[in-house]
Design an enzyme around this catalytic site. Structure first.
Site, PDB file in Angstrom:
ATOM      1  N   SER A   4     -12.408  26.426 -27.699  1.00  0.00           N
ATOM      2  CA  SER A   4     -12.521  25.192 -28.472  1.00  0.00           C
ATOM      3  C   SER A   4     -11.395  25.186 -29.490  1.00  0.00           C
ATOM      4  CB  SER A   4     -13.878  25.167 -29.185  1.00  0.00           C
ATOM      5  OG  SER A   4     -13.793  24.331 -30.324  1.00  0.00           O
ATOM      6  N   ASN A  46      -2.352  -2.522  13.208  1.00  0.00           N
ATOM      7  CA  ASN A  46      -3.803  -2.343  13.153  1.00  0.00           C
ATOM      8  C   ASN A  46      -4.261  -1.088  13.901  1.00  0.00           C
ATOM      9  OD1 ASN A  46      -3.679  -4.690  11.765  1.00  0.00           O
ATOM     10  ND2 ASN A  46      -4.695  -5.957  13.322  1.00  0.00           N
ATOM     11  N   GLU A  82     -18.190  22.509 -15.497  1.00  0.00           N
ATOM     12  CA  GLU A  82     -18.581  21.151 -15.908  1.00  0.00           C
ATOM     13  C   GLU A  82     -17.810  20.093 -15.123  1.00  0.00           C
ATOM     14  OE1 GLU A  82     -19.322  21.026 -20.520  1.00  0.00           O
ATOM     15  OE2 GLU A  82     -17.848  22.556 -20.049  1.00  0.00           O
ATOM     16  N   TYR A  95      -9.763  -6.544  12.333  1.00  0.00           N
ATOM     17  CA  TYR A  95      -9.112  -6.065  11.120  1.00  0.00           C
ATOM     18  C   TYR A  95      -9.047  -7.147  10.047  1.00  0.00           C
ATOM     19  CZ  TYR A  95      -5.583  -4.258   7.914  1.00  0.00           C
ATOM     20  OH  TYR A  95      -4.921  -3.839   6.781  1.00  0.00           O
ATOM     21  N   THR A 153     -39.130  26.734 -11.064  1.00  0.00           N
ATOM     22  CA  THR A 153     -39.411  25.388 -10.565  1.00  0.00           C
ATOM     23  C   THR A 153     -39.590  24.537 -11.821  1.00  0.00           C
ATOM     24  OG1 THR A 153     -41.802  25.720 -10.526  1.00  0.00           O
ATOM     25  CG2 THR A 153     -40.630  26.225  -8.492  1.00  0.00           C
ATOM     26  N   HIS A 154     -39.153  23.292 -11.779  1.00  0.00           N
ATOM     27  CA  HIS A 154     -39.162  22.431 -12.977  1.00  0.00           C
ATOM     28  C   HIS A 154     -38.376  23.063 -14.123  1.00  0.00           C
ATOM     29  CE1 HIS A 154     -42.717  20.455 -11.062  1.00  0.00           C
ATOM     30  NE2 HIS A 154     -42.977  21.701 -10.714  1.00  0.00           N
ATOM     31  N   LYS A 193      -8.160   3.677   1.930  1.00  0.00           N
ATOM     32  CA  LYS A 193      -7.480   4.979   1.827  1.00  0.00           C
ATOM     33  C   LYS A 193      -7.651   5.675   0.482  1.00  0.00           C
ATOM     34  CE  LYS A 193      -4.301   2.989   4.974  1.00  0.00           C
ATOM     35  NZ  LYS A 193      -5.123   1.769   4.810  1.00  0.00           N
ATOM     36  N   ASN A 225     -15.950  27.874 -23.319  1.00  0.00           N
ATOM     37  CA  ASN A 225     -16.574  26.743 -22.647  1.00  0.00           C
ATOM     38  C   ASN A 225     -16.410  26.813 -21.123  1.00  0.00           C
ATOM     39  OD1 ASN A 225     -17.435  25.607 -25.057  1.00  0.00           O
ATOM     40  ND2 ASN A 225     -15.499  24.524 -25.346  1.00  0.00           N
ATOM     41  N   SER A 247       0.827  -1.207   0.000  1.00  0.00           N
ATOM     42  CA  SER A 247       0.000   0.000   0.000  1.00  0.00           C
ATOM     43  C   SER A 247       0.863   1.258   0.000  1.00  0.00           C
ATOM     44  CB  SER A 247      -0.927   0.006   1.211  1.00  0.00           C
ATOM     45  OG  SER A 247      -0.181  -0.150   2.406  1.00  0.00           O
ATOM     46  N   LYS A 264     -16.132  29.789 -29.437  1.00  0.00           N
ATOM     47  CA  LYS A 264     -16.562  29.142 -28.195  1.00  0.00           C
ATOM     48  C   LYS A 264     -15.819  29.656 -26.965  1.00  0.00           C
ATOM     49  CE  LYS A 264     -18.914  25.845 -27.656  1.00  0.00           C
ATOM     50  NZ  LYS A 264     -18.928  24.462 -28.102  1.00  0.00           N
TER      51      LYS A 264
END
Ligand code: ARG
Length: 475
Positions: A294, A127, A307, A334, A172-173, A342, A302, A40, A300
């Site tokens: 772009s 542990n 995003e 354990y 709304t919606h 992790k 963006n 690890s 463009k």
């Protein structure tokens, strides 16, 4: 296969190839694949600070309790400081064969100070060691998250104050519903992020118990002082049950749950910024610092940062799914499965931190097109509720009936391609004769907004009060 059978290794043969930390009963080194699946160190080296702090606290306690001689303890402490310095300077060579951060540190300690290093692991197991390290790491991550959430709130509150009276359509919606103020809208997120901070603090309270001293699972026969190590490492108390201490990772799950919720909040803010910056909305424009071009279409701009904030919510929520599935059904105490705890936590908090900082930057920089917002609030019959409310107030009409009447008036306006306030009084009166010219005055979006002056409402006066209170509560 021909040839002589291989001679059996005599019991007394050196087993130098086996792991120096636990190789005593082994005759040979692990297969390469075993080492590969077992190691690890590639990711848990991030725990080096916590690991060394934990070891120093454990060593100080062993010295005080006279479990190890003071001179040996002092040598261990100094050696650990040297290991820490080597890691911080980037000089430390992490060795996959030593599996994890705990054994890498201990092996280096041994190389530096010799066999007395071997006393450090008295009354301890990896542990309780890893459970302690990981709790401390998550505690730090929660504190960073709280600070980064606060910085985002500060950016939102500042922009909200600039726009307490900026009228925009509320949805709304995703359909135009009623006019609201931009300041009000931004402060909605301040509340969400405030609850995320509460969750981070709550999680820290439950997390802050020290597993050290639980040893492998059952505690230890050495006369240790668990209160002392807990205090030294900033924990409120030692964990009450040694089996629980090495077994559970609910603190990490809780942290991932709150990270996922914060990421969901961020993704909604990001989605709104994406929508609002589109040509169709035109409500906001991102700064050059937070947009990209772009490679094909020169016009463009963006909203990639927004995003990606929206997108990373997926992997942060995924981290919770990963760890909860790993933990499900594990018998106490354990099991090595838990080494898988992790990476999702590191990745989720790295991603969350990036999203929080990028969001604060975007909010700080974004330009608001106040006129576009005002125009949009003026369309879509956003003030139809005002007319219905006027019918209730002025004509004492039951609300359901007022809703019906207003609906018919809206339908008429739609049919004629007019806004509500452009419809002449005669046309309205044809539907409800008692309507007067006064009714048309309530139809301006700013009037609708100013009228919503209840506690928590969208009126500029209320939003200004919310800004003041938000500063007191959060900053
Ligand atoms: N690298 C291990 C982990 O992260 C440390 C604990 C190993 N304990 C053990 N009994 N093998 O979980």
């Amino acid at each position: 296969m021909t040839g002589k059978p291989k001679a059996k290794r005599p019991d007394s043969a050196p087993n130098g190839a086996a792991n120096p930390m636990w190789g005593g009963r082994f005759g040979a080194a692990p297969a390469d694949l075993m080492a590969e699946i077992n190691a690890s160190i590639g990711f848990d080296k991030r725990l080096y600070r916590e690991d060394i702090a934990g070891s120093k606290a454990h060593c100080a306690m062993l010295m005080r309790q006279k479990v190890i001689p003071a001179a040996d303890g002092a040598a261990i402490q100094q050696g650990l400081d040297r290991v820490l310095a080597e890691i911080e300077r980037g000089e430390f060579v992490f060795d996959v064969k030593l599996e994890d951060i705990h054994m890498n540190v201990e092996a280096r300690l041994q190389a530096l100070i010799g066999p007395v290093a071997g006393r450090l692991h008295t009354a301890r197991s990896r542990n309780d060691q890893v459970a302690t390290d990981f709790r401390m790491w998550v505690r730090g991550a929660l504190e960073r998250t709280d600070a980064e959430l606060r910085a985002l709130q500060a950016a939102l509150i500042e922009r909200a104050e600039q726009h307490v009276a900026t009228v925009m359509p509320g949805f709304t919606h995703l359909q135009v519903a009623q006019p609201v103020t931009l300041g009000h809208h931004l402060l909605a997120y301040v509340e969400m992020f405030g609850r995320d901070r509460d969750r981070a603090r709550d999680c820290r309270v439950r997390l802050n118990e020290c597993p050290l001293g639980a040893a492998a699972l059952a505690g230890t026969s050495f006369p240790i002082d668990r209160e002392m190590t807990a205090r030294e490492l900033g924990f409120d108390r030692p964990s009450a049950n040694s089996l629980d201490a090495v077994s559970d990772r609910d603190f990490a799950l809780e942290a991932l749950a709150l990270a996922s919720i914060a990421a969901i909040h961020l993704s909604r803010l990001a989605e709104e910024l994406v929508l609002w910056s589109s040509t169709a909305f035109g409500f906001v424009a991102f700064s050059d610092r937070f947009s990209t071009g772009s490679s094909m279409m020169p016009q463009k701009r963006n909203p990639d940062a927004a995003e990606l904030v929206r997108g990373k919510a997926g992997r942060i929520g995924g981290a919770f799914a990963t760890l909860s599935t790993t933990m499900k059904g594990l018998a106490l105490s354990y099991s090595k499965d838990m080494q898988e705890d992790k990476e999702p936590v590191f990745d989720a908090f790295d991603s969350l931190s990036l999203c929080l900082r990028a969001s604060a930057g975007m909010i700080h920089d974004v330009t608001v097109n106040v006129d576009a917002m005002a125009r949009a609030a003026d369309e879509g019959y956003a003030t139809a509720t005002e007319l219905a409310d006027w019918l209730v107030r002025a004509l004492e009409m039951p609300f359901r009936e007022a809703h019906q009447v207003t609906g018919r008036i809206v339908a008429l306006a739609v049919e004629r391609g007019l806004k509500l306030e452009q419809l002449d009084l005669d046309a309205m009166q044809a539907i409800e004769p008692r309507i007067t010219a006064e009714a048309r005055q309530v139809l301006a979006p700013i009037k609708a907004v100013e009228a919503r002056n209840c506690y928590g409402g969208t009126a500029p006066a209320q939003v200004a009060a919310q800004v003041r209170r938000a500063r007191e509560r959060f900053l």
